[in-house]
Write a protein that holds these residues in place. Structure first.
Motif, PDB file in Angstrom:
ATOM      1  N   THR A   1      50.318  20.747  64.852  1.00 46.93           N
ATOM      2  CA  THR A   1      48.940  21.047  65.074  1.00 46.93           C
ATOM      3  C   THR A   1      48.094  20.302  63.800  1.00 46.93           C
ATOM      4  OG1 THR A   1      49.303  23.052  66.379  1.00 46.93           O
ATOM      5  CG2 THR A   1      47.166  22.699  65.365  1.00 46.93           C
ATOM      6  N   VAL A   2      46.938  19.847  64.241  1.00 43.14           N
ATOM      7  CA  VAL A   2      45.910  19.312  63.179  1.00 43.14           C
ATOM      8  C   VAL A   2      44.587  20.297  63.370  1.00 43.14           C
ATOM      9  CG1 VAL A   2      44.729  17.474  62.249  1.00 43.14           C
ATOM     10  CG2 VAL A   2      46.975  17.041  62.873  1.00 43.14           C
ATOM     11  N   TYR A   3      44.041  20.409  62.506  1.00 43.86           N
ATOM     12  CA  TYR A   3      42.663  21.357  62.513  1.00 43.86           C
ATOM     13  C   TYR A   3      41.561  20.554  61.787  1.00 43.86           C
ATOM     14  CZ  TYR A   3      46.605  24.891  63.148  1.00 43.86           C
ATOM     15  OH  TYR A   3      47.380  25.831  63.605  1.00 43.86           O
ATOM     16  N   LEU A   4      40.317  21.212  62.402  1.00 43.56           N
ATOM     17  CA  LEU A   4      39.296  20.625  61.842  1.00 43.56           C
ATOM     18  C   LEU A   4      38.307  22.045  61.703  1.00 43.56           C
ATOM     19  CD1 LEU A   4      37.637  18.326  60.573  1.00 43.56           C
ATOM     20  CD2 LEU A   4      36.617  17.992  62.936  1.00 43.56           C
ATOM     21  N   GLN A   5      38.327  22.532  60.505  1.00 40.68           N
ATOM     22  CA  GLN A   5      37.309  23.662  60.242  1.00 40.68           C
ATOM     23  C   GLN A   5      35.910  23.038  59.993  1.00 40.68           C
ATOM     24  OE1 GLN A   5      37.943  26.998  60.243  1.00 40.68           O
ATOM     25  NE2 GLN A   5      35.720  27.157  60.031  1.00 40.68           N
ATOM     26  N   MET A   6      34.957  23.574  60.809  1.00 39.79           N
ATOM     27  CA  MET A   6      33.594  22.966  60.566  1.00 39.79           C
ATOM     28  C   MET A   6      32.671  24.258  60.272  1.00 39.79           C
ATOM     29  SD  MET A   6      33.546  20.434  63.772  1.00 39.79           S
ATOM     30  CE  MET A   6      33.541  21.649  65.133  1.00 39.79           C
TER      31      MET A   6
ATOM     32  N   GLY B   1      26.529  28.016  62.041  1.00 40.79           N
ATOM     33  CA  GLY B   1      27.747  28.699  62.366  1.00 40.79           C
ATOM     34  C   GLY B   1      29.059  27.703  62.119  1.00 40.79           C
ATOM     35  N   SER B   2      30.329  28.123  62.409  1.00 42.87           N
ATOM     36  CA  SER B   2      31.498  27.872  62.212  1.00 42.87           C
ATOM     37  C   SER B   2      32.292  27.571  63.499  1.00 42.87           C
ATOM     38  CB  SER B   2      32.230  28.470  61.065  1.00 42.87           C
ATOM     39  OG  SER B   2      31.369  28.286  60.090  1.00 42.87           O
ATOM     40  N   LEU B   3      33.180  26.689  63.544  1.00 44.76           N
ATOM     41  CA  LEU B   3      34.265  26.466  64.492  1.00 44.76           C
ATOM     42  C   LEU B   3      35.412  25.768  63.964  1.00 44.76           C
ATOM     43  CD1 LEU B   3      32.226  24.838  67.645  1.00 44.76           C
ATOM     44  CD2 LEU B   3      33.321  27.358  67.658  1.00 44.76           C
ATOM     45  N   ARG B   4      36.339  25.962  64.574  1.00 43.71           N
ATOM     46  CA  ARG B   4      37.721  25.585  63.927  1.00 43.71           C
ATOM     47  C   ARG B   4      38.364  24.777  65.260  1.00 43.71           C
ATOM     48  NH1 ARG B   4      43.585  27.598  61.663  1.00 43.71           N
ATOM     49  NH2 ARG B   4      43.608  28.421  63.821  1.00 43.71           N
ATOM     50  N   LEU B   5      38.563  23.448  65.130  1.00 42.10           N
ATOM     51  CA  LEU B   5      39.070  22.558  66.321  1.00 42.10           C
ATOM     52  C   LEU B   5      40.496  22.633  66.082  1.00 42.10           C
ATOM     53  CD1 LEU B   5      36.457  19.847  66.485  1.00 42.10           C
ATOM     54  CD2 LEU B   5      36.317  22.044  67.646  1.00 42.10           C
ATOM     55  N   SER B   6      41.402  22.495  66.880  1.00 45.28           N
ATOM     56  CA  SER B   6      42.691  22.454  67.100  1.00 45.28           C
ATOM     57  C   SER B   6      43.190  21.305  67.738  1.00 45.28           C
ATOM     58  CB  SER B   6      43.405  23.657  67.485  1.00 45.28           C
ATOM     59  OG  SER B   6      43.168  24.781  66.748  1.00 45.28           O
ATOM     60  N   CYS B   7      44.249  20.590  67.366  1.00 44.60           N
ATOM     61  CA  CYS B   7      44.604  19.446  68.349  1.00 44.60           C
ATOM     62  C   CYS B   7      46.238  19.580  67.999  1.00 44.60           C
ATOM     63  CB  CYS B   7      44.430  17.945  67.412  1.00 44.60           C
ATOM     64  SG  CYS B   7      45.308  16.683  68.075  1.00 44.60           S
TER      65      CYS B   7
ATOM     66  N   VAL C   1      29.658  14.821  56.734  1.00 52.59           N
ATOM     67  CA  VAL C   1      30.376  16.169  56.961  1.00 52.59           C
ATOM     68  C   VAL C   1      31.085  16.649  55.697  1.00 52.59           C
ATOM     69  CG1 VAL C   1      31.129  15.459  59.415  1.00 52.59           C
ATOM     70  CG2 VAL C   1      32.725  15.085  57.551  1.00 52.59           C
ATOM     71  N   GLU C   2      31.095  15.820  54.315  1.00 51.61           N
ATOM     72  CA  GLU C   2      31.728  16.045  53.368  1.00 51.61           C
ATOM     73  C   GLU C   2      30.997  17.378  52.758  1.00 51.61           C
ATOM     74  OE1 GLU C   2      33.496  13.674  51.162  1.00 51.61           O
ATOM     75  OE2 GLU C   2      34.126  15.562  50.251  1.00 51.61           O
ATOM     76  N   GLY C   3      31.823  18.339  52.336  1.00 47.23           N
ATOM     77  CA  GLY C   3      31.569  19.619  51.944  1.00 47.23           C
ATOM     78  C   GLY C   3      31.562  20.857  52.905  1.00 47.23           C
ATOM     79  N   ARG C   4      31.331  20.214  54.251  1.00 50.60           N
ATOM     80  CA  ARG C   4      31.317  21.411  55.378  1.00 50.60           C
ATOM     81  C   ARG C   4      32.525  21.178  56.099  1.00 50.60           C
ATOM     82  NH1 ARG C   4      27.440  20.195  59.505  1.00 50.60           N
ATOM     83  NH2 ARG C   4      27.660  17.886  58.960  1.00 50.60           N
ATOM     84  N   PHE C   5      33.012  20.183  56.480  1.00 46.81           N
ATOM     85  CA  PHE C   5      34.316  20.138  57.244  1.00 46.81           C
ATOM     86  C   PHE C   5      35.590  20.050  56.485  1.00 46.81           C
ATOM     87  CE2 PHE C   5      32.187  18.050  61.248  1.00 46.81           C
ATOM     88  CZ  PHE C   5      31.124  18.916  61.254  1.00 46.81           C
ATOM     89  N   THR C   6      36.448  20.765  57.107  1.00 38.25           N
ATOM     90  CA  THR C   6      37.874  20.586  56.173  1.00 38.25           C
ATOM     91  C   THR C   6      38.916  20.301  57.303  1.00 38.25           C
ATOM     92  OG1 THR C   6      37.171  22.209  54.674  1.00 38.25           O
ATOM     93  CG2 THR C   6      39.785  21.928  55.003  1.00 38.25           C
ATOM     94  N   MET C   7      39.614  19.032  57.054  1.00 30.72           N
ATOM     95  CA  MET C   7      40.977  18.859  57.839  1.00 30.72           C
ATOM     96  C   MET C   7      42.430  19.367  57.326  1.00 30.72           C
ATOM     97  SD  MET C   7      41.872  15.093  59.247  1.00 30.72           S
ATOM     98  CE  MET C   7      42.929  14.865  60.415  1.00 30.72           C
ATOM     99  N   SER C   8      43.053  19.830  58.106  1.00 28.84           N
ATOM    100  CA  SER C   8      44.422  20.243  57.622  1.00 28.84           C
ATOM    101  C   SER C   8      45.515  19.925  58.885  1.00 28.84           C
ATOM    102  CB  SER C   8      44.357  21.713  57.234  1.00 28.84           C
ATOM    103  OG  SER C   8      43.921  22.580  58.170  1.00 28.84           O
ATOM    104  N   ARG C   9      46.683  20.108  58.511  1.00 31.14           N
ATOM    105  CA  ARG C   9      47.660  19.975  59.485  1.00 31.14           C
ATOM    106  C   ARG C   9      48.863  20.804  59.032  1.00 31.14           C
ATOM    107  NH1 ARG C   9      50.040  13.977  59.470  1.00 31.14           N
ATOM    108  NH2 ARG C   9      52.075  14.981  60.581  1.00 31.14           N
TER     109      ARG C   9
END
Length: 119
Positions: A80-85, A16-22, A66-74
């Protein structure tokens, strides 16, 4: 003083997937280095992803697991900073922390958000 608050964690099945926010309580524009860390039960905190910003250009590095599975953006407009997992695995289970650092080395941490990957 700027504070960081993470959210978006929860229970998800493997694959599955989750998106974390900071979210920062103030501007994150002055923080040129943003990082996501995680700490699994009984283990030390480990780096997941690093974003270095120069002007409007962001350079992101991921650790190999996590390479290829996680994406970090701001999004500076939203402070806000995000981590798409994606393609989450049970071994991704951990508390995920956001870290911000400015050019003089001052850094702040969020309180963490728990991600549990389990069927």
């Amino acid at each position: 003083q700027v504070q960081l608050v993470e959210s978006g964690g929860g229970l998800v099945q493997p694959g599955g997937s989750l998106r974390l926010s900071c979210v920062a309580s103030g501007s994150i524009f002055t923080f040129n280095v943003m990082k996501w860390y995680r700490q699994a039960p009984g283990k030390e905190r480990e780096l997941v992803a690093t974003m270095r910003s120069s002007g409007r250009t962001n350079y992101v590095n991921y650790v190999n697991f996590v390479e290829g599975r996680f994406t970090m953006s701001r999004d500076d407009a939203k402070n806000t900073v995000y981590l798409q997992m994606n393609s989450l695995k049970p071994e991704d289970t951990a508390v995920y922390y956001c870290n911000a650092q400015n050019v003089v080395g001052y850094q702040i941490w969020g309180q963490g958000t728990l991600v549990t990957v389990s069927s």
